[in-house]
Design a protein around this motif. Structure first.
Motif, PDB file in Angstrom:
ATOM      1  N   UNK A  49       0.842  -0.986  -0.074  1.00 47.60           N
ATOM      2  CA  UNK A  49      -0.007   0.071   0.116  1.00 47.60           C
ATOM      3  C   UNK A  49       0.784   1.379   0.010  1.00 47.60           C
ATOM      4  N   UNK A  50       2.129   1.230   0.811  1.00 46.89           N
ATOM      5  CA  UNK A  50       2.962   2.369   0.691  1.00 46.89           C
ATOM      6  C   UNK A  50       3.502   2.626  -0.738  1.00 46.89           C
ATOM      7  N   UNK A  51       3.939   1.639  -1.340  1.00 50.39           N
ATOM      8  CA  UNK A  51       4.320   1.784  -3.021  1.00 50.39           C
ATOM      9  C   UNK A  51       3.198   2.290  -3.677  1.00 50.39           C
ATOM     10  N   UNK A  52       1.821   2.077  -3.489  1.00 51.85           N
ATOM     11  CA  UNK A  52       0.847   2.797  -4.211  1.00 51.85           C
ATOM     12  C   UNK A  52       0.591   4.175  -3.596  1.00 51.85           C
ATOM     13  N   UNK A  53       1.039   4.544  -2.744  1.00 52.92           N
ATOM     14  CA  UNK A  53       0.746   5.828  -2.084  1.00 52.92           C
ATOM     15  C   UNK A  53       1.705   6.839  -2.314  1.00 52.92           C
ATOM     16  N   UNK A  54       3.055   6.297  -2.322  1.00 47.12           N
ATOM     17  CA  UNK A  54       4.016   7.394  -2.820  1.00 47.12           C
ATOM     18  C   UNK A  54       4.523   7.229  -4.329  1.00 47.12           C
ATOM     19  N   UNK A  55       4.412   8.407  -4.893  1.00 48.26           N
ATOM     20  CA  UNK A  55       4.546   8.343  -6.316  1.00 48.26           C
ATOM     21  C   UNK A  55       6.153   8.617  -6.514  1.00 48.26           C
ATOM     22  N   UNK A  56       6.768   9.005  -5.420  1.00 54.26           N
ATOM     23  CA  UNK A  56       8.215   9.332  -5.817  1.00 54.26           C
ATOM     24  C   UNK A  56       8.915   8.130  -5.111  1.00 54.26           C
ATOM     25  N   UNK A  57       8.571   7.116  -4.474  1.00 52.82           N
ATOM     26  CA  UNK A  57       8.955   6.062  -4.176  1.00 52.82           C
ATOM     27  C   UNK A  57       9.102   4.828  -5.203  1.00 52.82           C
ATOM     28  N   UNK A  58      10.226   4.410  -5.397  1.00 50.88           N
ATOM     29  CA  UNK A  58      10.684   3.263  -6.438  1.00 50.88           C
ATOM     30  C   UNK A  58       9.783   2.191  -6.615  1.00 50.88           C
ATOM     31  N   UNK A  59       8.970   1.669  -7.492  1.00 53.76           N
ATOM     32  CA  UNK A  59       8.214   0.577  -7.409  1.00 53.76           C
ATOM     33  C   UNK A  59       9.079  -0.711  -7.429  1.00 53.76           C
ATOM     34  N   UNK A  60       8.847  -1.762  -6.839  1.00 55.58           N
ATOM     35  CA  UNK A  60       9.507  -2.947  -6.793  1.00 55.58           C
ATOM     36  C   UNK A  60      10.039  -3.539  -8.306  1.00 55.58           C
ATOM     37  N   UNK A  61      11.125  -3.905  -8.371  1.00 53.48           N
ATOM     38  CA  UNK A  61      11.613  -4.342  -9.621  1.00 53.48           C
ATOM     39  C   UNK A  61      10.777  -5.379 -10.356  1.00 53.48           C
ATOM     40  N   UNK A  62       9.725  -6.051  -9.602  1.00 53.88           N
ATOM     41  CA  UNK A  62       9.109  -7.304 -10.039  1.00 53.88           C
ATOM     42  C   UNK A  62       7.856  -6.430 -10.916  1.00 53.88           C
ATOM     43  N   UNK A  63       7.744  -5.225 -10.817  1.00 51.29           N
ATOM     44  CA  UNK A  63       6.630  -4.599 -11.764  1.00 51.29           C
ATOM     45  C   UNK A  63       6.992  -3.191 -12.365  1.00 51.29           C
ATOM     46  N   UNK A  64       8.301  -3.206 -12.826  1.00 52.39           N
ATOM     47  CA  UNK A  64       8.947  -1.937 -13.439  1.00 52.39           C
ATOM     48  C   UNK A  64       8.453  -2.273 -14.745  1.00 52.39           C
ATOM     49  N   UNK A  65       8.309  -1.022 -15.674  1.00 45.19           N
ATOM     50  CA  UNK A  65       7.895  -0.796 -16.976  1.00 45.19           C
ATOM     51  C   UNK A  65       8.898  -1.846 -17.840  1.00 45.19           C
ATOM     52  N   UNK A  66      10.270  -1.705 -17.415  1.00 52.58           N
ATOM     53  CA  UNK A  66      11.375  -2.285 -18.334  1.00 52.58           C
ATOM     54  C   UNK A  66      11.318  -3.894 -18.237  1.00 52.58           C
ATOM     55  N   UNK A  67      11.058  -4.211 -16.950  1.00 50.22           N
ATOM     56  CA  UNK A  67      10.796  -5.664 -16.801  1.00 50.22           C
ATOM     57  C   UNK A  67       9.470  -6.071 -17.418  1.00 50.22           C
ATOM     58  N   UNK A  68       8.656  -5.222 -17.282  1.00 47.00           N
ATOM     59  CA  UNK A  68       7.345  -5.907 -18.120  1.00 47.00           C
ATOM     60  C   UNK A  68       7.416  -5.740 -19.642  1.00 47.00           C
TER      61      UNK A  68
END
Length: 165
Positions: free
Chosen positions: A128-147
């Motif tokens: 939920x913290x990841x969803x809240x903070x736009x400045x916080x990096x998203x976990x590597x498992x869901x980055x656009x590059x990985x997708x």
């Protein structure tokens, strides 16, 4: 198409609003007004979240709801589990084993199970913290590059096929 339901979307919206002010106790009416949602929908979401111990409720004149745990201790998979009426699964056989009439002879079931596990683990890795903070990096498992690269890369221990069209 893979898509979350409106109730899950609204639930995450409600929870991120609450997570932004973790010490504040929010009423259903306040949340509905702040988020532009109907109060019956917000009340339903809060009831389900409370049943699954994602939010705590306080009765009384100054009562309302607050997060049961810190935002970094609640993941998206838990929210989906709390708000969906059926078990998580991309296909019927991954959600409810034994429900599909052709399951026993299905030659792609193990592939769907593997894909389902990857999606589930990804949802578990996003808090939920990841969803809240736009400045916080998203976990590597869901980055656009990985997708982008994972669509072209086969899933380990499966035939050489792609997830893209």
């Amino acid at each position: 198409m893979l898509r979350i339901s409106k109730i899950v979307d609204y639930g995450i919206l409600v929870l991120t609003h609450m997570a932004a002010r973790p010490t504040h106790v929010c009423s259903a009416a306040e949340l509905a007004a702040s988020l532009g949602l109907g109060q019956p929908v917000v009340s339903k979401v809060l009831k389900l979240l409370a049943q699954h111990r994602l939010v705590a409720s306080t009765r009384g004149a100054h009562g309302g709801y607050r997060l049961e745990r810190d935002a970094d201790q609640i993941n998206v998979a838990e929210i989906i589990d709390a708000l969906e009426e059926q078990p998580f699964g991309l296909t019927e056989c991954t959600a409810v084993p034994g429900a599909c009439s052709v399951e026993a002879g299905c030659h792609i079931r193990t592939h769907w199970q593997r894909i389902n596990l990857i999606v589930r683990r990804t949802l578990e890795s996003v808090t939920l913290a990841d969803m809240l903070d736009e400045g916080r990096p998203v976990p590597a498992s869901v980055t656009p590059a990985m997708a982008a690269t994972s669509a072209a890369r086969p899933i380990p221990n499966t035939p050489n096929w792609s997830l893209s069209k």
